[in-house]
Design a protein around this motif. Structure first.
Motif, PDB file in Angstrom:
ATOM      1  N   PHE A   1      32.838  42.844  39.110  1.00 40.14           N
ATOM      2  CA  PHE A   1      34.085  43.222  39.396  1.00 40.14           C
ATOM      3  C   PHE A   1      35.114  42.448  38.349  1.00 40.14           C
ATOM      4  N   ASP A   2      36.016  43.443  37.860  1.00 35.63           N
ATOM      5  CA  ASP A   2      37.155  42.991  37.092  1.00 35.63           C
ATOM      6  C   ASP A   2      38.556  42.349  37.882  1.00 35.63           C
ATOM      7  N   THR A   3      38.823  41.140  37.468  1.00 33.03           N
ATOM      8  CA  THR A   3      40.082  40.458  37.963  1.00 33.03           C
ATOM      9  C   THR A   3      41.380  40.503  37.161  1.00 33.03           C
ATOM     10  N   TYR A   4      40.868  40.863  35.782  1.00 36.65           N
ATOM     11  CA  TYR A   4      42.030  40.703  34.805  1.00 36.65           C
ATOM     12  C   TYR A   4      43.170  41.511  35.269  1.00 36.65           C
ATOM     13  N   GLN A   5      44.349  41.021  35.351  1.00 33.96           N
ATOM     14  CA  GLN A   5      45.687  41.622  35.495  1.00 33.96           C
ATOM     15  C   GLN A   5      45.460  42.167  36.895  1.00 33.96           C
ATOM     16  N   LYS A   6      44.968  41.886  37.972  1.00 30.71           N
ATOM     17  CA  LYS A   6      44.940  41.952  39.391  1.00 30.71           C
ATOM     18  C   LYS A   6      45.223  40.740  40.160  1.00 30.71           C
ATOM     19  N   SER A   7      46.250  41.054  41.009  1.00 29.32           N
ATOM     20  CA  SER A   7      46.525  39.874  41.811  1.00 29.32           C
ATOM     21  C   SER A   7      47.058  40.466  43.294  1.00 29.32           C
ATOM     22  N   GLY A   8      47.396  39.781  44.101  1.00 33.16           N
ATOM     23  CA  GLY A   8      47.915  40.077  45.592  1.00 33.16           C
ATOM     24  C   GLY A   8      46.972  41.168  46.425  1.00 33.16           C
ATOM     25  N   LYS A   9      47.520  42.156  46.760  1.00 31.25           N
ATOM     26  CA  LYS A   9      46.775  43.090  47.488  1.00 31.25           C
ATOM     27  C   LYS A   9      45.756  43.916  46.691  1.00 31.25           C
ATOM     28  N   GLU A  10      45.986  44.178  45.630  1.00 37.76           N
ATOM     29  CA  GLU A  10      44.925  44.818  44.417  1.00 37.76           C
ATOM     30  C   GLU A  10      43.892  44.023  44.400  1.00 37.76           C
ATOM     31  N   LEU A  11      44.091  42.830  44.303  1.00 38.23           N
ATOM     32  CA  LEU A  11      42.938  41.812  43.918  1.00 38.23           C
ATOM     33  C   LEU A  11      41.969  41.723  45.406  1.00 38.23           C
ATOM     34  N   ALA A  12      42.922  41.668  46.367  1.00 38.96           N
ATOM     35  CA  ALA A  12      42.522  41.362  47.671  1.00 38.96           C
ATOM     36  C   ALA A  12      41.419  42.590  48.097  1.00 38.96           C
ATOM     37  N   SER A  13      41.861  43.846  47.752  1.00 40.64           N
ATOM     38  CA  SER A  13      40.866  44.926  47.973  1.00 40.64           C
ATOM     39  C   SER A  13      39.636  44.740  47.075  1.00 40.64           C
ATOM     40  N   VAL A  14      39.625  44.266  45.937  1.00 40.18           N
ATOM     41  CA  VAL A  14      38.491  44.212  45.257  1.00 40.18           C
ATOM     42  C   VAL A  14      37.460  43.157  45.846  1.00 40.18           C
ATOM     43  N   PHE A  15      37.996  42.065  46.413  1.00 35.53           N
ATOM     44  CA  PHE A  15      37.243  40.923  47.196  1.00 35.53           C
ATOM     45  C   PHE A  15      36.525  41.814  48.232  1.00 35.53           C
ATOM     46  N   THR A  16      37.458  42.420  49.019  1.00 35.04           N
ATOM     47  CA  THR A  16      37.110  43.252  50.181  1.00 35.04           C
ATOM     48  C   THR A  16      35.727  44.178  49.997  1.00 35.04           C
ATOM     49  N   ALA A  17      35.960  44.915  49.012  1.00 38.33           N
ATOM     50  CA  ALA A  17      34.929  45.949  48.458  1.00 38.33           C
ATOM     51  C   ALA A  17      33.822  45.121  48.144  1.00 38.33           C
ATOM     52  N   SER A  18      33.733  44.113  47.587  1.00 39.76           N
ATOM     53  CA  SER A  18      32.668  43.316  47.063  1.00 39.76           C
ATOM     54  C   SER A  18      31.549  42.703  48.413  1.00 39.76           C
ATOM     55  N   ARG A  19      32.187  42.822  49.513  1.00 43.61           N
ATOM     56  CA  ARG A  19      31.268  42.474  50.574  1.00 43.61           C
ATOM     57  C   ARG A  19      31.128  40.910  50.814  1.00 43.61           C
ATOM     58  N   ALA A  20      31.641  39.845  49.753  1.00 43.52           N
ATOM     59  CA  ALA A  20      31.309  38.768  50.073  1.00 43.52           C
ATOM     60  C   ALA A  20      32.299  37.952  50.804  1.00 43.52           C
ATOM     61  N   ASP A  21      31.785  37.172  51.652  1.00 45.51           N
ATOM     62  CA  ASP A  21      32.232  36.155  52.569  1.00 45.51           C
ATOM     63  C   ASP A  21      33.067  34.902  52.033  1.00 45.51           C
ATOM     64  N   THR A  22      32.413  34.533  51.012  1.00 47.80           N
ATOM     65  CA  THR A  22      32.746  33.150  50.484  1.00 47.80           C
ATOM     66  C   THR A  22      32.901  33.673  48.831  1.00 47.80           C
ATOM     67  N   LEU A  23      33.818  33.227  48.332  1.00 49.57           N
ATOM     68  CA  LEU A  23      34.059  33.280  46.758  1.00 49.57           C
ATOM     69  C   LEU A  23      34.013  31.694  46.075  1.00 49.57           C
ATOM     70  N   VAL A  24      33.237  31.801  45.147  1.00 53.15           N
ATOM     71  CA  VAL A  24      32.982  30.525  44.400  1.00 53.15           C
ATOM     72  C   VAL A  24      33.560  30.664  43.011  1.00 53.15           C
ATOM     73  N   PHE A  25      34.475  29.604  42.777  1.00 51.09           N
ATOM     74  CA  PHE A  25      35.128  29.760  41.259  1.00 51.09           C
ATOM     75  C   PHE A  25      34.741  28.545  40.505  1.00 51.09           C
ATOM     76  N   ASP A  26      33.938  29.005  39.149  1.00 47.29           N
ATOM     77  CA  ASP A  26      33.566  27.935  38.230  1.00 47.29           C
ATOM     78  C   ASP A  26      33.719  28.503  36.902  1.00 47.29           C
ATOM     79  N   ILE A  27      34.989  27.904  36.418  1.00 49.07           N
ATOM     80  CA  ILE A  27      35.425  28.369  34.897  1.00 49.07           C
ATOM     81  C   ILE A  27      36.022  27.079  34.202  1.00 49.07           C
ATOM     82  N   GLN A  28      35.722  27.028  32.882  1.00 46.44           N
ATOM     83  CA  GLN A  28      36.228  25.749  32.353  1.00 46.44           C
ATOM     84  C   GLN A  28      37.477  26.059  31.727  1.00 46.44           C
ATOM     85  N   ASP A  29      38.423  25.226  32.054  1.00 44.66           N
ATOM     86  CA  ASP A  29      39.910  25.208  31.574  1.00 44.66           C
ATOM     87  C   ASP A  29      39.900  24.262  30.420  1.00 44.66           C
TER      88      ASP A  29
END
Length: 417
Positions: free
Chosen positions: A120-148
């Motif tokens: 799923f694409d998160t770029y330029q998505k935030s708030g309720k729009e991104l929340a709906s993407v997370f809901t559609a994914s069926r994931a319970d837990t999200l893991v973030f791992d990106i090098q800053d």
């Protein structure tokens, strides 16, 4: 900027796997790093613990090509092959999960050929729009791992922020896996964002180079900036010291984005990315982005002017180059190349301001972008208007010191290494 009660509680939480809101901590404190020890990332610690934090959960991973083990296997491939993890989705930021998109682009929604997982694409998505993407994914837990790379205007930390907001809205738990700040975590430098200039290159008031890791930033965001805290767990690194540059970590460098090829690029980027807000090339389309700067019509006068300034840790060479894309594509331009010879004393933000001040004085064609993008990058109109008024480097950098002092005090409460 005052520390909230919520922030004070977060600042006194545990040191290994730090939990906000209602998620329970479930790992022992990290071992103290010894001399010459190698850094163990948050993912390494998560895996070594048998993925207990993810047990019984459908898992989605927010990552990009930097989410790798020390033997450069991608964590998505590793977890997908491990029956202890129920991996159901991947989320890609700017440039995409596998990293095929250039600046300002993403890969969109597709199925990953290697694993079959939906991406799923998160770029330029935030708030309720991104929340709906997370809901559609069926994931319970999200893991973030990106090098800053340590700069406020690098978008991945705001992808983290947006994911925290959206995870709370969607009722998802977020686990942030820590990675080193490649340009050290010694201190914060530069102007602090003013909220009226907030954008995707700066959502909240932090310094231009923040000197924090992604896990520390997640704790700061949760304690200070989110209207309501996310259910957050941070898995810290071990073996990393705040004075460590990337080459001291023993970890591989994977370019976090197409124009961030080396740790040297990241060191320069905290100051020279400001040239995105001008009509000069910031070196995109060359082999040394953010280290080569120039434009048609610039001659040796700019390098000569920089040579007369006592900027610690850096030399400037008169340079000519022809970008293969972006500004001045296919045309030969003149300018300078930065050569950092003492990274301990080098100040990227002060150097970036000095470059802007001298470029404007040395080249009559100098101009800001019409949209005043420089204000988004610096976090206010102050840098632009001061330089236009003839201010020198000391005057420009002196104007933000009070704001920076307050941010440094706030930042210290969230440091974990």
């Amino acid at each position: 900027m005052n520390l909230s009660r919520r922030g004070l509680l977060a600042a006194t939480a545990g040191t290994a796997m730090t939990t906000s809101a209602s998620a329970p901590a479930s790992a022992a404190a990290p071992t103290a790093p010894g001399p010459g020890s190698r850094t163990r990332t948050g993912f390494e610690r998560l895996a070594a613990d048998g993925y207990r934090l993810l047990e019984g959960q459908r898992v989605g991973v927010v990552t990009n090509p930097t989410g790798v083990t020390r033997d450069v296997r991608h964590i998505v491939d590793v977890m997908h092959a491990d029956e202890r993890v129920d991996l159901v989705a991947v989320f890609g930021p700017e440039h995409g999960f596998r990293g095929t998109a250039q600046a300002g682009g993403s890969q969109g929604r597709y199925d990953d050929p290697a694993t079959g997982l939906p991406v799923f694409d998160t770029y330029q998505k935030s708030g309720k729009e991104l929340a709906s993407v997370f809901t559609a994914s069926r994931a319970d837990t999200l893991v973030f791992d990106i090098q800053d790379v340590g700069a406020r205007f690098y978008t991945y930390i705001w992808t983290l922020y947006d994911c925290m907001v959206a995870a709370r809205l969607a009722g998802k738990r977020l686990v942030v896996l820590d990675r080193p700040n490649p340009v050290t975590g010694r201190d914060a430098y530069g102007p602090v964002l003013q909220r009226e200039f907030a954008s995707f290159v700066g959502r909240e008031p932090i310094a231009q180079t923040h000197g924090m890791t992604v896990a520390e930033l997640a704790l700061l965001f949760n304690g200070e900036f989110l209207e309501r805290p996310a259910e957050l767990t941070t898995v810290l690194m071990t073996g990393w010291r705040r004075t460590d540059f990337h080459d001291a970590t023993g970890l591989p460098w994977v370019p976090p984005s197409p124009n961030m090829p080396t740790p040297d690029t990241a060191l320069a980027y905290g100051g020279t990315c400001l040239f995105e807000g001008t009509n000069l090339s910031e070196g995109r389309g060359t082999t040394r982005p953010f280290e080569l700067l120039g434009a048609e019509g610039i001659d040796r006068a700019w390098a000569a002017a920089l040579g007369r300034i006592d900027l610690p840790g850096v030399h400037f060479r008169e340079a000519y180059f022809s970008p293969t894309f972006s500004k001045f594509q296919g045309r030969t331009v003149g300018g300078v190349q930065l050569h950092v010879h003492d990274r301990e004393s080098y100040d990227p933000v002060r150097t970036g301001i000095a470059l802007l001040v001298t470029a404007k004085r040395a080249w009559s064609g100098f101009a800001w972008r019409d949209d005043h993008w420089i204000d988004r990058l610096t976090g206010s109109a102050r840098v632009r208007t001061s330089i236009d008024a003839g201010a020198d480097t000391d005057e420009v950098t002196g104007a933000w010191q009070d704001d920076l002092t307050r941010f440094r005090a706030l930042r210290r409460r969230y440091l974990r290494h």
